[in-house]
Design an enzyme around this catalytic site. Structure first.
Site, PDB file in Angstrom:
ATOM      1  N   GLU A  66      46.758  36.517  29.481  1.00 21.19           N
ATOM      2  CA  GLU A  66      48.189  36.262  29.691  1.00 21.19           C
ATOM      3  C   GLU A  66      48.828  36.296  28.306  1.00 21.19           C
ATOM      4  O   GLU A  66      48.449  35.543  27.422  1.00 21.19           O
ATOM      5  CB  GLU A  66      48.401  34.911  30.384  1.00 21.19           C
ATOM      6  CG  GLU A  66      49.840  34.446  30.443  1.00 21.19           C
ATOM      7  CD  GLU A  66      50.817  35.450  31.057  1.00 21.19           C
ATOM      8  OE1 GLU A  66      50.588  35.939  32.159  1.00 21.19           O
ATOM      9  OE2 GLU A  66      51.838  35.754  30.384  1.00 21.19           O
TER      10      GLU A  66
ATOM     11  N   ASP B 219      47.869  42.930  37.671  1.00 23.19           N
ATOM     12  CA  ASP B 219      49.116  42.530  38.345  1.00 23.19           C
ATOM     13  C   ASP B 219      50.252  42.489  37.322  1.00 23.19           C
ATOM     14  O   ASP B 219      50.779  41.416  37.004  1.00 23.19           O
ATOM     15  CB  ASP B 219      48.902  41.151  39.006  1.00 23.19           C
ATOM     16  CG  ASP B 219      50.129  40.682  39.764  1.00 23.19           C
ATOM     17  OD1 ASP B 219      50.990  41.515  40.100  1.00 23.19           O
ATOM     18  OD2 ASP B 219      50.215  39.461  40.015  1.00 23.19           O
TER      19      ASP B 219
HETATM   20  C1  LIG Z   1      53.403  39.237  38.014  1.00 23.60           C
HETATM   21  S1  LIG Z   1      53.018  38.048  36.808  1.00 23.60           S
HETATM   22  C2  LIG Z   1      51.392  37.570  37.204  1.00 23.60           C
HETATM   23  C3  LIG Z   1      51.253  36.793  38.471  1.00 23.60           C
HETATM   24  C4  LIG Z   1      49.844  36.391  38.807  1.00 23.60           C
HETATM   25  N1  LIG Z   1      48.921  37.504  38.724  1.00 23.60           N
HETATM   26  C5  LIG Z   1      49.774  35.795  40.196  1.00 23.60           C
HETATM   27  O1  LIG Z   1      49.654  36.553  41.178  1.00 23.60           O
HETATM   28  O2  LIG Z   1      49.827  34.573  40.311  1.00 23.60           O
HETATM   29  C6  LIG Z   1      52.738  39.057  35.390  1.00 23.60           C
HETATM   30  C7  LIG Z   1      52.369  38.262  34.146  1.00 23.60           C
HETATM   31  O3  LIG Z   1      51.945  39.203  33.145  1.00 23.60           O
HETATM   32  C8  LIG Z   1      52.329  38.713  31.876  1.00 23.60           C
HETATM   33  N2  LIG Z   1      52.276  39.878  30.966  1.00 23.60           N
HETATM   34  C9  LIG Z   1      53.215  40.819  30.756  1.00 23.60           C
HETATM   35  N3  LIG Z   1      52.748  41.790  29.961  1.00 23.60           N
HETATM   36  C10 LIG Z   1      51.455  41.470  29.686  1.00 23.60           C
HETATM   37  C11 LIG Z   1      50.408  42.111  28.965  1.00 23.60           C
HETATM   38  N4  LIG Z   1      50.629  43.271  28.339  1.00 23.60           N
HETATM   39  N5  LIG Z   1      49.204  41.524  28.927  1.00 23.60           N
HETATM   40  C12 LIG Z   1      48.983  40.339  29.543  1.00 23.60           C
HETATM   41  N6  LIG Z   1      49.932  39.670  30.254  1.00 23.60           N
HETATM   42  C13 LIG Z   1      51.146  40.243  30.319  1.00 23.60           C
HETATM   43  C14 LIG Z   1      53.694  38.103  32.118  1.00 23.60           C
HETATM   44  O4  LIG Z   1      53.991  37.149  31.116  1.00 23.60           O
HETATM   45  C15 LIG Z   1      53.505  37.483  33.522  1.00 23.60           C
HETATM   46  O5  LIG Z   1      53.124  36.132  33.398  1.00 23.60           O
END
Ligand SMILES: C[S@@+](CC[C@H](N)C(=O)[O-])C[C@H]1O[C@@H](n2cnc3c(N)ncnc32)[C@H](O)[C@@H]1O
Length: 259
Positions: free
Chosen positions: A117, A160
């Site tokens: 994250e 995701d």
């Molecule tokens: C859709 S949410 C995740 C929801 C989670 N998978 C769930 O279903 O409970 C996407 C997350 O990815 C994080 N994020 C965005 N770009 C990222 C990256 N390049 N690597 C890791 N995390 C990232 C965001 O901060 C956000 O918290």
């Protein structure tokens, strides 16, 4: 600069579709008495409050998991319902688990979890509840490349993204191809939004061309707000466990009849 916060959307109809398939996949995978790895590239904060200001502001959870619970969309013995009720019993009746906690519900002592994250506040919140996992505050695709093939080699990766970066749709098939070259036995699941402008279509077509045997599940629902671009949820799953295709078809019927 990341601005997406899943707290506004947790428990919406897209989460219901994604988390029902995730819980079912984890339930199938943990039936076998062999350890596994669970990886997640975009983990979020792991636990959400549906009585919090963010969830109340959008009303997405009320139109999603709360409506589905009230109307009995999923049977009580569905893996997501079992995980949700167990997590609510300890975290409170207004809590909603994110994907890391849903996966953790099924993990056994010999299983391993690796979560990425990138957002500092989301990462810090996740850190508070993710004692079961190795946590990375780095780009999720970088983590997947570094960890794959994981040990144990059996297992599942959930991708995701928040799709905030314009190039995500074009880059994802290449990221997945690199992961599959290192880890061809992994269950690799990608969530994506179904958008009115069909921006997701070149990505899903490229994935299906590369992996014609993959499972694809798409459900449609009304937009969260008038004019909102997301009108459905997609899950693309490579090496889907036996039984998951039936679960996907059953969810598609439920959404078609009820959403
Ligand atoms: C859709 S949410 C995740 C929801 C989670 N998978 C769930 O279903 O409970 C996407 C997350 O990815 C994080 N994020 C965005 N770009 C990222 C990256 N390049 N690597 C890791 N995390 C990232 C965001 O901060 C956000 O918290």
């Amino acid at each position: 600069m990341l601005s997406y916060q899943h707290a506004y959307h947790a428990g919406n109809l897209a989460d219901l579709h994604k988390h029902a398939l995730l819980a079912s996949a984890m339930e199938y995978l943990t039936r076998k008495d062999k350890p596994l790895s669970y990886l997640e590239t975009h983990a979020g904060r792991g636990l959400y409050r549906l009585d919090g200001a963010e969830a109340r502001k959008t009303g997405e959870a009320a139109a999603g998991i709360e409506r589905a619970l009230a109307e009995g969309w999923l049977p009580a013995d569905h893996p997501l319902m079992r995980a949700l009720h167990a997590i609510r019993a300890t975290r409170g009746p207004d809590s909603y688990p994110g994907s890391p906690l849903i996966a953790a519900h099924f993990l056994r002592p010999d299983d391993r979890a690796y979560l990425a994250e990138l957002h500092p506040a989301e990462h810090d919140a996740l850190w508070q509840i993710s004692g079961f996992a190795t946590l990375h505050q780095r780009d999720g695709f970088e983590m997947a490349q570094a960890v794959c093939p994981p040990n144990p080699r059996r297992g599942m990766l959930l991708i995701d993204p928040s799709f905030e970066v314009k190039t995500d749709y074009a880059d994802i098939p290449r990221h997945i191809a690199k992961i599959v070259r290192k880890w061809n036995v992994g269950v690799i699941a990608l969530w994506y939004p179904i958008l009115t402008d069909e921006r997701h279509l070149p990505m899903t077509r490229a994935l299906m061309a590369d992996h014609p045997d993959a499972l694809s599940s798409e459900v449609r629902f009304p937009p969260a707000r008038p004019g909102h671009a997301m009108v459905g949820s997609g899950m693309w799953i490579l090496n889907a466990p036996w039984g998951l295709a039936d679960e996907a078809r059953s969810l598609e019927t439920i959404f078609a009849e009820r959403a």
